[in-house]
Design a protein around this motif. Structure first.
Motif, PDB file in Angstrom:
ATOM      1  N   UNK A 156      42.256  10.930  46.908  1.00  0.00           N
ATOM      2  CA  UNK A 156      41.327  12.004  46.550  1.00  0.00           C
ATOM      3  C   UNK A 156      40.566  12.516  47.771  1.00  0.00           C
ATOM      4  N   UNK A 157      40.114  11.618  48.631  1.00  0.00           N
ATOM      5  CA  UNK A 157      39.371  12.031  49.821  1.00  0.00           C
ATOM      6  C   UNK A 157      40.275  12.793  50.790  1.00  0.00           C
ATOM      7  N   UNK A 158      41.517  12.350  50.956  1.00  0.00           N
ATOM      8  CA  UNK A 158      42.434  13.022  51.868  1.00  0.00           C
ATOM      9  C   UNK A 158      42.798  14.420  51.369  1.00  0.00           C
ATOM     10  N   UNK A 159      42.977  14.545  50.052  1.00  0.00           N
ATOM     11  CA  UNK A 159      43.261  15.876  49.497  1.00  0.00           C
ATOM     12  C   UNK A 159      42.073  16.805  49.717  1.00  0.00           C
ATOM     13  N   UNK A 160      40.869  16.305  49.492  1.00  0.00           N
ATOM     14  CA  UNK A 160      39.678  17.123  49.743  1.00  0.00           C
ATOM     15  C   UNK A 160      39.562  17.479  51.219  1.00  0.00           C
ATOM     16  N   UNK A 161      39.920  16.572  52.104  1.00  0.00           N
ATOM     17  CA  UNK A 161      39.861  16.859  53.539  1.00  0.00           C
ATOM     18  C   UNK A 161      40.837  17.953  53.933  1.00  0.00           C
ATOM     19  N   UNK A 162      42.022  17.917  53.356  1.00  0.00           N
ATOM     20  CA  UNK A 162      43.037  18.891  53.745  1.00  0.00           C
ATOM     21  C   UNK A 162      42.742  20.285  53.227  1.00  0.00           C
ATOM     22  N   UNK A 163      42.204  20.389  52.002  1.00  0.00           N
ATOM     23  CA  UNK A 163      42.050  21.703  51.383  1.00  0.00           C
ATOM     24  C   UNK A 163      40.634  22.251  51.438  1.00  0.00           C
ATOM     25  N   UNK A 164      39.641  21.396  51.590  1.00  0.00           N
ATOM     26  CA  UNK A 164      38.269  21.883  51.513  1.00  0.00           C
ATOM     27  C   UNK A 164      37.442  21.564  52.756  1.00  0.00           C
ATOM     28  N   UNK A 165      38.009  20.845  53.703  1.00  0.00           N
ATOM     29  CA  UNK A 165      37.306  20.593  54.941  1.00  0.00           C
ATOM     30  C   UNK A 165      36.563  19.262  54.956  1.00  0.00           C
ATOM     31  N   UNK A 166      35.949  18.996  56.106  1.00  0.00           N
ATOM     32  CA  UNK A 166      35.307  17.700  56.321  1.00  0.00           C
ATOM     33  C   UNK A 166      34.093  17.515  55.420  1.00  0.00           C
ATOM     34  N   UNK A 167      33.311  18.564  55.230  1.00  0.00           N
ATOM     35  CA  UNK A 167      32.079  18.430  54.444  1.00  0.00           C
ATOM     36  C   UNK A 167      32.398  18.072  52.997  1.00  0.00           C
ATOM     37  N   UNK A 168      33.337  18.788  52.400  1.00  0.00           N
ATOM     38  CA  UNK A 168      33.711  18.499  51.010  1.00  0.00           C
ATOM     39  C   UNK A 168      34.375  17.131  50.919  1.00  0.00           C
ATOM     40  N   UNK A 169      35.145  16.756  51.952  1.00  0.00           N
ATOM     41  CA  UNK A 169      35.754  15.430  51.955  1.00  0.00           C
ATOM     42  C   UNK A 169      34.688  14.335  51.966  1.00  0.00           C
ATOM     43  N   UNK A 170      33.616  14.557  52.726  1.00  0.00           N
ATOM     44  CA  UNK A 170      32.528  13.578  52.733  1.00  0.00           C
ATOM     45  C   UNK A 170      31.841  13.514  51.375  1.00  0.00           C
ATOM     46  N   UNK A 171      31.674  14.687  50.744  1.00  0.00           N
ATOM     47  CA  UNK A 171      31.105  14.678  49.388  1.00  0.00           C
ATOM     48  C   UNK A 171      32.032  13.944  48.407  1.00  0.00           C
ATOM     49  N   UNK A 172      33.350  14.183  48.529  1.00  0.00           N
ATOM     50  CA  UNK A 172      34.306  13.473  47.672  1.00  0.00           C
ATOM     51  C   UNK A 172      34.251  11.965  47.920  1.00  0.00           C
ATOM     52  N   UNK A 173      34.114  11.590  49.191  1.00  0.00           N
ATOM     53  CA  UNK A 173      33.970  10.169  49.514  1.00  0.00           C
ATOM     54  C   UNK A 173      32.703   9.600  48.886  1.00  0.00           C
ATOM     55  N   UNK A 174      31.620  10.388  48.910  1.00  0.00           N
ATOM     56  CA  UNK A 174      30.390   9.941  48.273  1.00  0.00           C
ATOM     57  C   UNK A 174      30.552   9.750  46.775  1.00  0.00           C
ATOM     58  N   UNK A 175      31.288  10.673  46.127  1.00  0.00           N
ATOM     59  CA  UNK A 175      31.534  10.539  44.687  1.00  0.00           C
ATOM     60  C   UNK A 175      32.323   9.271  44.392  1.00  0.00           C
ATOM     61  N   UNK A 176      33.380   9.027  45.173  1.00  0.00           N
ATOM     62  CA  UNK A 176      34.213   7.839  44.954  1.00  0.00           C
ATOM     63  C   UNK A 176      33.408   6.564  45.170  1.00  0.00           C
ATOM     64  N   UNK A 177      32.637   6.533  46.260  1.00  0.00           N
ATOM     65  CA  UNK A 177      31.832   5.337  46.532  1.00  0.00           C
ATOM     66  C   UNK A 177      30.757   5.120  45.470  1.00  0.00           C
ATOM     67  N   UNK A 178      30.146   6.214  44.994  1.00  0.00           N
ATOM     68  CA  UNK A 178      29.131   6.079  43.948  1.00  0.00           C
ATOM     69  C   UNK A 178      29.731   5.514  42.668  1.00  0.00           C
TER      70      UNK A 178
END
Length: 364
Positions: free
Chosen positions: A277-299
């Motif tokens: 999920x984080x890698x897909x967000x990184x590829x299509x939405x950039x680093x900022x959205x990938x960090x937010x996705x990482x935050x969602x997964x970690x939460x």
């Protein structure tokens, strides 16, 4: 002075022989030796059991799946029986509910993965190319992983998973296994009240109570694991899917489906699905959205580890994460993906049996 029996004062009959025997080794060494003998015996029995399971896996797999399904569905069956419904009818309705729920969920998961699978793989490729600019060989290897996903699945997923991708014969075998497991679930639910009597009939004399107690503890552990894991998987998948939809990450539903399926492989499945999920967000939405996705997964993982697990599975057998990882690794080496799915509930059953034995004989 010698006593009337010809011995020395204070001596006991046979005392010298016992002293010479016990004096060879300290009592602690005898205890260690006894435990080693027990461990060797148990290891031999477990090894023979694993060999039998692997040799007759075509027949054993539906039985194991039926036991897991029965453990998950038994509360519903008990409720229907409590409503004065005949056991056969209650078992039939429970199996129909399984077909409806599992069939609907399977359709949603498969359709979501089919619709978004290519997008997810292409996003992983793009993430690999982006990371290769900064990580060099590591990013290139990630791109290779995404490009050869099917080959990797066949390599690490075992014979069954690779066969699904290469031939229709295994698909037919999987369907037959599922049908047989469903029929076994029906009979297990319908005749659940006869299990205790059957165990007592095959158990040696004067061991019926302990055999029944161990079986009940093992089944209770599996039942708690299946119910708790399913509920936790549903919560994890829902939360992560909602978070990815809010972040407008492509393939959010498919990624949520991966999270739900991966939750049945504790720790490892959540890590892999979250990483995708984080890698897909990184590829299509950039680093900022990938960090937010990482935050969602970690939460979600923090919520699972500190709230859901203690609340939902507090009455089941608790296992250390290291034990879980070792069980998953052993299951993967024996039976691939199926072994990974079955390893943890079977280990929970074994821990339940050990807890019952310790409770009975440890206090004695």
């Amino acid at each position: 002075m010698e006593n009337s029996r010809g011995g020395t004062p204070g001596s006991k009959p046979g005392g010298s022989a016992s002293a010479s025997t016990s004096g060879l080794l300290p009592p602690e060494v005898w205890r260690v030796g006894a435990w080693c003998a027990v461990l060797l015996l148990v290891s031999g029995v477990v090894g023979v059991g694993i060999w039998i399971v692997v040799t007759f896996k075509t027949a054993v797999t539906p039985v194991l799946l039926a036991i897991l399904g029965t453990a998950l569905l038994h509360p519903l069956h008990r409720r229907l029986v409590a409503m004065r419904m005949p056991k056969s009818l209650a078992a039939g309705l429970t199996c129909l509910a399984v077909v409806a729920v599992v069939g609907g969920a399977g359709y949603i998961v498969v359709s979501a993965l089919i619709e978004t699978g290519d997008q997810i793989v292409s996003s992983l490729k793009q993430a690999g190319r982006d990371l290769s600019k900064h990580l060099g060989a590591a990013g290139t290897s990630l791109d290779d992983v995404a490009s050869n996903a099917k080959n990797l699945l066949g390599k690490f997923g075992g014979t069954a998973a690779s066969g699904v991708l290469t031939g229709l014969s295994v698909v037919g075998e999987l369907i037959a296994t599922a049908v047989l497991a469903l029929l076994l679930i029906f009979f297990f639910l319908k005749d659940s009240d006869r299990v205790a009597g059957a165990l007592r009939s095959v158990a040696p004399r004067r061991t019926g109570d302990i055999v029944e107690a161990m079986a009940r503890r093992a089944y209770g552990a599996v039942e708690g694991f299946m119910r708790g894991t399913t509920f936790i998987a549903l919560i994890d998948a829902t939360c992560i899917t909602v978070g990815l939809l809010i972040l407008r990450v492509p393939g959010a539903v498919g990624l949520g489906a991966l999270v739900f399926v991966g939750a049945y492989i504790p720790y490892l499945g959540a890590f892999l699905s979250g990483a995708v999920a984080v890698l897909v967000a990184l590829a299509d939405r950039g680093v900022v959205i990938a960090l937010w996705a990482l935050g969602v997964v970690l939460a979600v993982q923090v919520l699972e580890g500190h709230v859901l697990q203690p609340m939902i599975q507090s009455r089941t057998v608790q296992m250390h994460p290291a034990v879980v990882m070792l069980a998953i690794t052993a299951g993967a080496s024996v039976a691939g993906i199926l072994g990974m799915l079955l390893a943890v509930p079977l280990t929970a059953a074994a821990f339940g049996v050990v807890a019952e034995v310790r409770g009975r004989y440890g206090a004695a």
